[in-house]
Design an enzyme around this catalytic site. Structure first.
Site, PDB file in Angstrom:
ATOM      1  N   SER A 118      -4.089   0.922  -4.549  1.00  0.00           N
ATOM      2  CA  SER A 118      -3.501  -0.324  -4.051  1.00  0.00           C
ATOM      3  C   SER A 118      -4.579  -1.376  -3.781  1.00  0.00           C
ATOM      4  O   SER A 118      -4.290  -2.429  -3.235  1.00  0.00           O
ATOM      5  CB  SER A 118      -2.677  -0.050  -2.784  1.00  0.00           C
ATOM      6  OG  SER A 118      -3.489   0.514  -1.778  1.00  0.00           O
ATOM      7  N   HIS A 150       0.835  -1.211   0.000  1.00  0.00           N
ATOM      8  CA  HIS A 150       0.000   0.000   0.000  1.00  0.00           C
ATOM      9  C   HIS A 150       0.868   1.259   0.000  1.00  0.00           C
ATOM     10  O   HIS A 150       0.678   2.168  -0.808  1.00  0.00           O
ATOM     11  CB  HIS A 150      -0.936   0.026   1.215  1.00  0.00           C
ATOM     12  CG  HIS A 150      -1.563   1.371   1.412  1.00  0.00           C
ATOM     13  ND1 HIS A 150      -2.662   1.789   0.699  1.00  0.00           N
ATOM     14  CD2 HIS A 150      -1.204   2.418   2.199  1.00  0.00           C
ATOM     15  CE1 HIS A 150      -2.958   3.029   1.031  1.00  0.00           C
ATOM     16  NE2 HIS A 150      -2.098   3.442   1.946  1.00  0.00           N
ATOM     17  N   GLU A 163      -5.568   9.582   0.035  1.00  0.00           N
ATOM     18  CA  GLU A 163      -5.940   8.163   0.137  1.00  0.00           C
ATOM     19  C   GLU A 163      -7.033   7.756  -0.856  1.00  0.00           C
ATOM     20  O   GLU A 163      -6.966   6.683  -1.443  1.00  0.00           O
ATOM     21  CB  GLU A 163      -6.404   7.819   1.560  1.00  0.00           C
ATOM     22  CG  GLU A 163      -5.309   7.859   2.618  1.00  0.00           C
ATOM     23  CD  GLU A 163      -4.229   6.778   2.459  1.00  0.00           C
ATOM     24  OE1 GLU A 163      -4.351   5.885   1.609  1.00  0.00           O
ATOM     25  OE2 GLU A 163      -3.227   6.876   3.195  1.00  0.00           O
ATOM     26  N   HIS A 191       1.430   5.098  -2.697  1.00  0.00           N
ATOM     27  CA  HIS A 191       1.767   6.501  -2.409  1.00  0.00           C
ATOM     28  C   HIS A 191       2.978   7.051  -3.151  1.00  0.00           C
ATOM     29  O   HIS A 191       3.020   8.230  -3.478  1.00  0.00           O
ATOM     30  CB  HIS A 191       2.058   6.674  -0.907  1.00  0.00           C
ATOM     31  CG  HIS A 191       0.828   6.683  -0.049  1.00  0.00           C
ATOM     32  ND1 HIS A 191      -0.033   7.758  -0.001  1.00  0.00           N
ATOM     33  CD2 HIS A 191       0.301   5.752   0.793  1.00  0.00           C
ATOM     34  CE1 HIS A 191      -1.024   7.498   0.849  1.00  0.00           C
ATOM     35  NE2 HIS A 191      -0.850   6.280   1.335  1.00  0.00           N
TER      36      HIS A 191
HETATM   37 FE   LIG Z   1      -2.027   5.338   2.849  1.00  0.00          FE
END
Ligand SMILES: [Fe+2]
Length: 281
Positions: free
Chosen positions: A201, A136, A182, A141
């Site tokens: 993700s 993730h 996010e 990111h």
């Molecule tokens: Fe995150």
């Protein structure tokens, strides 16, 4: 050395990650030797599956930046990623044992250091894991940290977070992070595309966020996002859409303090609530 484990929300098992390895700022060296062959394979399988899903669903900014992560057949070494990342935007990634408290988190971001959990999920958690792991954090990111506008936005967010902590406004500000970094969507190619790491993700939420008729999609307004509650255990029920990346950075040029003061007087908004007059995208 060694910090107390960090838990957000409720859980019936102790948090993952070995916090005894953490320094005072919660960072720790990536324990590369600890990865097993199965760990590298899990990363490779997740990477392959997820990158195949991106076309038509993920923002082109993300798709273009993804190769900068480097290795896909094994877990990348943080120092290899950092060589490229630092040159591109002056950011670096730092290892952490898992989730870290708000203030150390904000303070790393303010220094252009992005915390990346260094362990990977078990093969039986291939489809779903509760807390963020290296897949993730890294896959979701880090590619957009190569984008200069997002790079500046996340640093500004970190600095804003330190101020919010003094003003007791972390909850309001963290909803902005949730609904942008996010779970953010962006207008692209005549439709919407995902740029949020939680979506990018996730195999299931990628298509759901862009194509499902179920969730609400609303133009991002700072005050609206700050008031909106969110779900951590299901797909999102509302997504906020930006026109372009610059819109995020432009938000950070205003002082949030008067806004926090004003919003404290207003009720929160449910995850799937619509306010009168709101138009969906
Ligand atoms: Fe995150």
């Amino acid at each position: 050395m060694g910090q107390a484990p960090v838990v957000y929300g409720q859980s019936d098992r102790p948090p993952r990650g070995d916090y005894s390895r953490a320094n005072a700022d919660y960072t720790c060296a990536q324990d590369y030797a600890a990865y097993t062959e199965a760990d590298h394979q899990t990363y490779q399988r997740l990477y392959e599956r997820q990158s195949a899903l991106l076309p038509g669903l993920a923002s082109q900014h993300f798709i273009d930046a993804l190769p900068s992560l480097g290795a896909k057949e094994r877990i990348p070494r943080f120092e290899e990623v950092n060589e490229r990342l630092y040159k591109a935007t002056g950011w670096e990634i730092v290892g952490v044992p898992g989730l870290i408290p708000e203030v150390p988190f904000f303070s790393l971001l303010a220094q252009r250091k992005f915390p990346v959990t260094d362990w990977i999920r078990k093969p039986e958690e291939f489809e779903y894991i509760v807390e963020p792991d290296i897949f993730h954090d890294l896959f979701g990111h880090v590619p957009l940290l190569f984008n200069p506008v997002i790079a500046d936005f996340i640093q500004a967010y970190g600095k804003g977070g330190l101020k919010a902590a003094e003003l007791g406004a972390c909850e309001m500000l963290s909803r902005v992070y949730w609904y942008t970094i996010e779970f953010g969507l962006i207008r692209e190619s005549g439709g919407v595309r995902a740029y949020g790491a939680g979506i990018l993700s996730s195999a299931g939420e990628l298509d759901y966020s862009v194509n499902s008729p179920e969730p609400h999609r609303l133009p991002l307004q700072l005050a609206r996002a700050m008031r909106t509650l969110y779900k951590i255990d299901t797909y999102q029920q509302s997504y906020f859409v930006i026109d372009d990346m610059q819109q995020l950075l432009d938000f950070t040029s205003t002082d949030f303090a008067p806004l926090y003061k004003q919003l404290r007087q207003l009720p929160t908004i449910g995850a799937k609530e619509l306010l009168p007059g709101e138009q969906l995208i």
